[in-house]
Design a protein around this motif. Sequence first.
Motif, PDB file in Angstrom:
ATOM      1  N   GLY A  27     -23.241  -8.904  13.082  1.00  0.00           N
ATOM      2  CA  GLY A  27     -23.209 -10.370  12.528  1.00  0.00           C
ATOM      3  C   GLY A  27     -22.688 -11.448  13.310  1.00  0.00           C
ATOM      4  O   GLY A  27     -22.011 -11.042  14.342  1.00  0.00           O
ATOM      5  N   LYS A  28     -23.361 -12.730  13.091  1.00  0.00           N
ATOM      6  CA  LYS A  28     -22.886 -13.832  14.070  1.00  0.00           C
ATOM      7  C   LYS A  28     -21.691 -14.013  14.121  1.00  0.00           C
ATOM      8  O   LYS A  28     -21.181 -14.328  15.377  1.00  0.00           O
ATOM      9  N   ARG A  29     -20.768 -14.015  13.394  1.00  0.00           N
ATOM     10  CA  ARG A  29     -19.400 -14.407  13.615  1.00  0.00           C
ATOM     11  C   ARG A  29     -18.600 -13.473  14.079  1.00  0.00           C
ATOM     12  O   ARG A  29     -17.827 -13.823  15.198  1.00  0.00           O
TER      13      ARG A  29
ATOM     14  N   LYS B   7     -25.263 -10.062  24.035  1.00  0.00           N
ATOM     15  CA  LYS B   7     -24.695 -10.501  22.554  1.00  0.00           C
ATOM     16  C   LYS B   7     -26.115 -11.116  21.981  1.00  0.00           C
ATOM     17  O   LYS B   7     -26.325 -10.699  20.794  1.00  0.00           O
ATOM     18  N   PHE B   8     -26.855 -11.741  22.454  1.00  0.00           N
ATOM     19  CA  PHE B   8     -28.077 -12.100  22.022  1.00  0.00           C
ATOM     20  C   PHE B   8     -29.096 -10.832  21.503  1.00  0.00           C
ATOM     21  O   PHE B   8     -29.424 -10.939  20.357  1.00  0.00           O
TER      22      PHE B   8
ATOM     23  N   VAL C 256     -16.764 -12.380  20.681  1.00  0.00           N
ATOM     24  CA  VAL C 256     -16.743 -11.557  21.524  1.00  0.00           C
ATOM     25  C   VAL C 256     -16.667 -12.133  23.073  1.00  0.00           C
ATOM     26  O   VAL C 256     -17.425 -13.240  23.241  1.00  0.00           O
ATOM     27  N   ARG C 257     -15.372 -11.990  23.910  1.00  0.00           N
ATOM     28  CA  ARG C 257     -15.417 -12.532  25.225  1.00  0.00           C
ATOM     29  C   ARG C 257     -15.449 -11.624  26.334  1.00  0.00           C
ATOM     30  O   ARG C 257     -15.651 -11.933  27.502  1.00  0.00           O
ATOM     31  N   SER C 258     -16.053 -10.386  26.122  1.00  0.00           N
ATOM     32  CA  SER C 258     -16.060  -9.430  27.362  1.00  0.00           C
ATOM     33  C   SER C 258     -16.939  -8.224  26.700  1.00  0.00           C
ATOM     34  O   SER C 258     -17.214  -8.090  25.707  1.00  0.00           O
TER      35      SER C 258
END
Length: 195
Positions: A32-34, A24-25, A39-41
């Motif tokens: 976009g950040k939001r 994710k990073f 995102v959980r998976s």
Amino acid sequence: MDPFLTLLHSFSSSLSDSELSSLKFLCRGKIGKRKLESVRSGGELFSILLEQQLIRSGEVSFLEGLLASIKREDLVSQLKHFVEEGEANAPDDQPDVHEKRLLKAAFEVICENVGRDWKIVMRKLGFSEVKMDRVVAANPFNLREQLAQSLREWQKWKGRDAKVTDLIKALRGCNMNLVADRVEQKLLSLNTGTR
């Protein structure tokens, strides 16, 4: 079922929470950040990347870079295997079975006989510097693998237009006549059924 989605699903289930956080990073510049915060998976992240066409069956270099960045070489090699098996490209854009067999044999000879000067051959084939740099970055200490991967990438890029005659012409254009002769001998032995 789409083999690429199946592959992504298997990748998703093998990612740890910290690896997902790292992915994710690494995607912050693209997503976009939001959206990233929700995102959980791995599957959710891959869905976003697919929607934004950052990854797709025929273009996996971004995904390969992400997986390499989190040191998941096992997944990188699964991805490369997926691409090599030709599952990544539509069958109608691939060389026919006979040409694929000839290309594979030619690649073996070229990898055995072309050393440090491999980039000259790839330039002659019209392969871009950016792609070569990417291949070198993925295999920094393995010259043979750099060449092998570049040839596979070239075949993927050319699709059904990838021909052994182009390889031989490029080798001769680089004054690598001995290698070109060896490729021709190998192809002759394949066509006549001898080894």
